[in-house]
Scaffold this motif. Structure first.
Motif, PDB file in Angstrom:
ATOM      1  N   SER A 131     -21.345  10.584 -22.687  1.00  0.00           N
ATOM      2  CA  SER A 131     -22.269   9.740 -23.917  1.00  0.00           C
ATOM      3  C   SER A 131     -22.438   8.700 -24.785  1.00  0.00           C
ATOM      4  O   SER A 131     -21.122   8.737 -25.078  1.00  0.00           O
ATOM      5  N   TYR A 132     -23.434   7.864 -25.064  1.00  0.00           N
ATOM      6  CA  TYR A 132     -23.088   7.327 -25.990  1.00  0.00           C
ATOM      7  C   TYR A 132     -24.339   7.122 -26.632  1.00  0.00           C
ATOM      8  O   TYR A 132     -25.200   6.572 -26.342  1.00  0.00           O
ATOM      9  N   GLU A 133     -23.966   7.209 -28.047  1.00  0.00           N
ATOM     10  CA  GLU A 133     -25.153   7.843 -29.050  1.00  0.00           C
ATOM     11  C   GLU A 133     -25.207   6.220 -30.504  1.00  0.00           C
ATOM     12  O   GLU A 133     -24.269   6.530 -30.653  1.00  0.00           O
ATOM     13  N   SER A 185     -30.452   5.021 -32.750  1.00  0.00           N
ATOM     14  CA  SER A 185     -31.647   5.730 -32.297  1.00  0.00           C
ATOM     15  C   SER A 185     -31.573   5.893 -30.436  1.00  0.00           C
ATOM     16  O   SER A 185     -32.487   6.183 -29.719  1.00  0.00           O
ATOM     17  N   TRP A 186     -30.808   5.121 -29.972  1.00  0.00           N
ATOM     18  CA  TRP A 186     -30.770   5.720 -28.253  1.00  0.00           C
ATOM     19  C   TRP A 186     -29.612   5.987 -28.431  1.00  0.00           C
ATOM     20  O   TRP A 186     -28.966   6.376 -29.104  1.00  0.00           O
ATOM     21  N   SER A 187     -29.506   7.023 -26.792  1.00  0.00           N
ATOM     22  CA  SER A 187     -28.907   7.182 -26.175  1.00  0.00           C
ATOM     23  C   SER A 187     -28.655   7.469 -24.910  1.00  0.00           C
ATOM     24  O   SER A 187     -30.542   6.438 -24.062  1.00  0.00           O
TER      25      SER A 187
END
Length: 162
Positions: free
Chosen positions: A80-82, A85-87
């Motif tokens: 995952s890349y966070e 406010s995006w994931s």
């Protein structure tokens, strides 16, 4: 207790295996990397080895065989890349082949499978929007014999808090 399809695939029968010896190991690896104050990469891998052997009757043809529908190897990986406010997420699952009967013969073998999913999510104040693509490579596979799993599917989700 295991459930197996009977002559009619919509009517399943429950079977009680008298004695089973289960040997196995789980390995877990987790990696977190903070790129900066607002961005993080997370990677997880899980591996399971499971030998589940029927030990009910030494004179039986299924004695010491892997019990039905129990894969010996399972691997899951998540990336995952966070940021802000995006994931964005990537998930991969591998499950080795297994037998659909207690007789571990090639005629009763269900092939293993390997599938991937991706998703992206955006969080607003009280609302989140998620787009998800499952089985992105449209792999044909079955977990249960004669019950094929769906190919590629797309799901859009909107959640809001009132």
């Amino acid at each position: 207790i295991i459930a197996l399809p009977n002559k009619n695939l919509f009517i399943w029968s429950m079977y009680n295996i008298g004695s089973v010896s289960i040997y196995g190991a789980d390995f877990v690896s987790k990696f977190n990397y903070r790129i900066n104050q607002k961005a993080t990469i997370v990677y997880n891998t899980n591996y399971t080895f499971q030998l589940a052997l029927d030990k009910t009757d030494k004179n039986s043809s299924v004695y010491n065989n892997q019990i039905p529908y129990t894969p010996m190897h399972t691997i899951t990986s998540n990336l995952s890349y966070e940021a802000n406010s995006w994931s964005v997420f990537y998930n991969h699952i591998f499950s080795s082949g297994r037998y659909y009967l207690g007789n571990n013969e090639p005629a009763y073998f269900v092939k293993g499978f390997s599938i991937s999913d991706v998703s992206a999510s955006k969080q607003y104040k009280s609302t989140s929007l998620t787009a998800q693509i499952n089985n992105i490579f449209n792999i044909n596979y079955s977990i249960i014999r004669s019950f094929p799993m769906p190919g590629t599917s797309v799901r859009l989700t909107i959640k809001t808090t009132i």
